[in-house]
Design a protein around this motif. Structure first.
Motif, PDB file in Angstrom:
ATOM      1  N   TRP A 160       0.854  -1.188   0.000  1.00 41.64           N
ATOM      2  CA  TRP A 160       0.000   0.000   0.000  1.00 41.64           C
ATOM      3  C   TRP A 160       0.889   1.237   0.000  1.00 41.64           C
ATOM      4  N   ILE A 161       0.486   2.265  -0.725  1.00 42.77           N
ATOM      5  CA  ILE A 161       1.186   3.551  -0.688  1.00 42.77           C
ATOM      6  C   ILE A 161       0.284   4.549   0.026  1.00 42.77           C
ATOM      7  N   ASP A 162       0.800   5.119   1.097  1.00 40.79           N
ATOM      8  CA  ASP A 162       0.041   6.093   1.880  1.00 40.79           C
ATOM      9  C   ASP A 162       0.680   7.452   1.651  1.00 40.79           C
ATOM     10  N   SER A 163       0.119   8.227   0.717  1.00 42.96           N
ATOM     11  CA  SER A 163       0.764   9.471   0.303  1.00 42.96           C
ATOM     12  C   SER A 163      -0.266  10.520  -0.073  1.00 42.96           C
ATOM     13  N   ASP A 164       0.114  11.785   0.144  1.00 50.76           N
ATOM     14  CA  ASP A 164      -0.723  12.891  -0.323  1.00 50.76           C
ATOM     15  C   ASP A 164      -0.035  13.640  -1.453  1.00 50.76           C
ATOM     16  N   THR A 176      -3.831  -2.013  -3.801  1.00 48.50           N
ATOM     17  CA  THR A 176      -4.986  -1.164  -3.609  1.00 48.50           C
ATOM     18  C   THR A 176      -6.191  -1.903  -3.080  1.00 48.50           C
ATOM     19  N   GLU A 177      -6.070  -3.208  -2.917  1.00 48.35           N
ATOM     20  CA  GLU A 177      -7.193  -3.947  -2.393  1.00 48.35           C
ATOM     21  C   GLU A 177      -7.352  -3.658  -0.909  1.00 48.35           C
ATOM     22  N   PRO A 178      -8.572  -3.626  -0.382  1.00 41.78           N
ATOM     23  CA  PRO A 178      -8.751  -3.434   1.048  1.00 41.78           C
ATOM     24  C   PRO A 178      -8.130  -4.577   1.818  1.00 41.78           C
ATOM     25  N   PRO A 179      -7.728  -4.349   3.079  1.00 40.54           N
ATOM     26  CA  PRO A 179      -7.028  -5.385   3.835  1.00 40.54           C
ATOM     27  C   PRO A 179      -7.773  -6.698   3.907  1.00 40.54           C
ATOM     28  N   SER A 180      -9.080  -6.687   3.879  1.00 39.92           N
ATOM     29  CA  SER A 180      -9.837  -7.925   4.033  1.00 39.92           C
ATOM     30  C   SER A 180      -9.639  -8.887   2.878  1.00 39.92           C
ATOM     31  N   VAL A 181      -9.137  -8.401   1.750  1.00 37.10           N
ATOM     32  CA  VAL A 181      -8.927  -9.293   0.615  1.00 37.10           C
ATOM     33  C   VAL A 181      -7.478  -9.289   0.163  1.00 37.10           C
ATOM     34  N   ALA A 182      -6.564  -8.775   1.000  1.00 38.91           N
ATOM     35  CA  ALA A 182      -5.154  -8.747   0.631  1.00 38.91           C
ATOM     36  C   ALA A 182      -4.624 -10.167   0.548  1.00 38.91           C
ATOM     37  N   ARG A 183      -3.837 -10.427  -0.480  1.00 39.85           N
ATOM     38  CA  ARG A 183      -3.277 -11.756  -0.668  1.00 39.85           C
ATOM     39  C   ARG A 183      -1.833 -11.623  -1.133  1.00 39.85           C
ATOM     40  N   PRO A 184      -0.972 -12.637  -0.860  1.00 40.35           N
ATOM     41  CA  PRO A 184       0.366 -12.604  -1.425  1.00 40.35           C
ATOM     42  C   PRO A 184       0.306 -12.751  -2.926  1.00 40.35           C
ATOM     43  N   THR A 230      -6.351   4.983  -9.400  1.00 37.72           N
ATOM     44  CA  THR A 230      -6.569   4.738  -7.981  1.00 37.72           C
ATOM     45  C   THR A 230      -6.918   6.044  -7.290  1.00 37.72           C
ATOM     46  N   ILE A 231      -7.978   6.011  -6.494  1.00 36.28           N
ATOM     47  CA  ILE A 231      -8.399   7.209  -5.769  1.00 36.28           C
ATOM     48  C   ILE A 231      -8.537   6.871  -4.292  1.00 36.28           C
ATOM     49  N   ARG A 232      -8.410   7.894  -3.479  1.00 33.10           N
ATOM     50  CA  ARG A 232      -8.695   7.769  -2.051  1.00 33.10           C
ATOM     51  C   ARG A 232      -9.940   8.605  -1.794  1.00 33.10           C
ATOM     52  N   PRO A 233     -11.111   7.980  -1.680  1.00 37.40           N
ATOM     53  CA  PRO A 233     -12.358   8.740  -1.565  1.00 37.40           C
ATOM     54  C   PRO A 233     -12.401   9.695  -0.385  1.00 37.40           C
ATOM     55  N   GLY A 234     -11.772   9.332   0.725  1.00 40.40           N
ATOM     56  CA  GLY A 234     -11.783  10.173   1.902  1.00 40.40           C
ATOM     57  C   GLY A 234     -10.585   9.864   2.765  1.00 40.40           C
ATOM     58  N   PRO A 235     -10.274  10.715   3.750  1.00 41.10           N
ATOM     59  CA  PRO A 235      -9.059  10.533   4.560  1.00 41.10           C
ATOM     60  C   PRO A 235      -9.049   9.255   5.376  1.00 41.10           C
ATOM     61  N   LEU A 236     -10.210   8.690   5.675  1.00 34.11           N
ATOM     62  CA  LEU A 236     -10.283   7.467   6.470  1.00 34.11           C
ATOM     63  C   LEU A 236     -10.711   6.266   5.645  1.00 34.11           C
ATOM     64  N   VAL A 237     -10.607   6.384   4.321  1.00 33.41           N
ATOM     65  CA  VAL A 237     -11.059   5.331   3.420  1.00 33.41           C
ATOM     66  C   VAL A 237      -9.867   4.764   2.668  1.00 33.41           C
ATOM     67  N   ASN A 238      -9.822   3.440   2.530  1.00 25.43           N
ATOM     68  CA  ASN A 238      -8.732   2.801   1.799  1.00 25.43           C
ATOM     69  C   ASN A 238      -8.749   3.198   0.328  1.00 25.43           C
ATOM     70  N   PRO A 239      -7.593   3.246  -0.325  1.00 22.74           N
ATOM     71  CA  PRO A 239      -7.563   3.545  -1.757  1.00 22.74           C
ATOM     72  C   PRO A 239      -8.376   2.529  -2.556  1.00 22.74           C
ATOM     73  N   VAL A 240      -8.947   2.989  -3.663  1.00 23.62           N
ATOM     74  CA  VAL A 240      -9.800   2.152  -4.500  1.00 23.62           C
ATOM     75  C   VAL A 240      -9.374   2.301  -5.957  1.00 23.62           C
ATOM     76  N   ARG A 241      -9.222   1.200  -6.652  1.00 21.26           N
ATOM     77  CA  ARG A 241      -8.937   1.237  -8.089  1.00 21.26           C
ATOM     78  C   ARG A 241     -10.265   1.189  -8.839  1.00 21.26           C
ATOM     79  N   VAL A 242     -10.478   2.159  -9.724  1.00 22.28           N
ATOM     80  CA  VAL A 242     -11.719   2.206 -10.502  1.00 22.28           C
ATOM     81  C   VAL A 242     -11.373   2.068 -11.980  1.00 22.28           C
TER      82      VAL A 242
END
Length: 316
Positions: A160-164, A176-184, A230-242
């Motif tokens: 994950w890249i956490d950047s502004d 960019t996947e949310p942690p619940s579906v992160a896989r190696p 990839t977008i970050r919809p909000g400051p407390l939301v994980n990045p999302v690839r659209v």
């Protein structure tokens, strides 16, 4: 630590998370090398948790370095890892040496360090959070994005890249996947997410995306679009690839294949849509069949979609 990082640390089936604050280097190789050195330092701190049989070796005196090397080679043979790499890593961890594995190819270091860190926590994989300095320049932003992609491709890491960054760092596939579906990172299987970075253009394996882009390229009202962004919809939301984004209008368009009809995927899509809408994005979905068989209607709907958003943005 954010809520989602804490969640990863407490879920036994989630990857082990390593947070690395990058220095904002201007080259991909330098950035990768710095990240690998940091991962090696982390592995050293975790020793001997990742090397069975080394628990009782607490000093580097005498024959201890030789003993941990032998243990490492035997463990590598049993687990399909690189024996010379693991032996060097074990010896360095025991003696407190820094970056002792640099003689090995970076691909070997990346894969080996990811496995070692994951094993230390009893997790199936390792996830890396890269946190660069604020306001990277364009060269450092590109280097970081390329380094993250390299780590995904060659290290089998989730990143994950956490950047502004004002230059819009594009987080990498799987990163960019949310942690619940992160896989190696594994070899691609039918139905898995795309495994190559195609930021800014339609994916070449998606005929629907290619056809739609060809049609949009001839229409002035479609200006400002970005594919596979990839977008970050909000400051407390994980990045999302659209699939397709008009950033200024905050319009998201998704092109869905047959896999989106499954209950799990349908539920995931609805969750993403609601999250995007809560954070001010409008979401429009088309199926591959709609794009390929009725492109004219899709274009009409898209034009109306954008026109409405532009009127709202302009105001009375």
């Amino acid at each position: 630590m954010s809520d989602w990082e804490q969640g990863l640390l407490t879920a036994t089936d989630a990857p082990a998370v390593v947070v690395h604050r990058t220095a904002g280097l201007s080259g991909q190789q330098a950035t990768v090398a710095a990240v690998l050195d940091e991962l090696e330092a982390t592995a050293g701190q975790l020793f001997p948790a990742w090397l069975p049989g080394a628990e009782g070796i607490t000093t580097s005196a005498g024959a201890a370095p030789v003993a941990v090397r032998r243990l490492a080679v035997a463990h590598a043979a049993a687990t399909g890892q690189s024996g010379p790499f693991l032996a060097d890593l074990a010896a360095a961890a025991l003696t407190g040496s820094a970056a002792h594995t640099r003689r090995h190819p970076p691909e070997v270091r990346a894969r080996g360090l990811a496995r070692v860190i994951a094993a230390s926590f009893g997790r199936p994989a390792c996830a890396l959070v890269l946190r660069p300095p604020d306001h990277l320049d364009e060269a450092a932003t590109l280097a970081l994005a390329q380094a993250a992609q390299w780590l995904v491709d060659h290290g089998r890491l989730t990143v994950w890249i956490d950047s502004d960054s004002p230059y819009g760092i594009e987080s990498q596939p799987r990163a960019t996947e949310p942690p619940s579906v992160a896989r190696p990172r594994r070899e691609p299987r039918a139905g898995t997410r795309r495994t190559r970075d195609v930021v800014g253009r339609p994916h070449p394996s998606s005929r629907a995306e290619v056809v739609l882009e060809a049609a949009l390229a001839r229409r002035t009202w479609a200006a400002g679009r970005a594919w596979n962004h990839t977008i970050r919809p909000g400051p407390l939301v994980n990045p999302v690839r659209v699939d397709l984004l008009w950033k200024r209008e905050r319009c998201v368009v998704e092109i869905d294949g047959d896999d989106h009809r499954t209950p799990a995927k349908f539920t995931e899509d609805r969750h993403r849509d609601v999250m995007l809408q809560i954070n001010g994005y409008a979401v429009l979905r088309f199926t591959n069949t709609q794009v390929l068989d009725d492109i004219d209607n899709v274009l009409v709907l898209l034009q109306q979609f954008l026109a409405t958003r532009r009127r709202i943005r302009k105001g009375p």
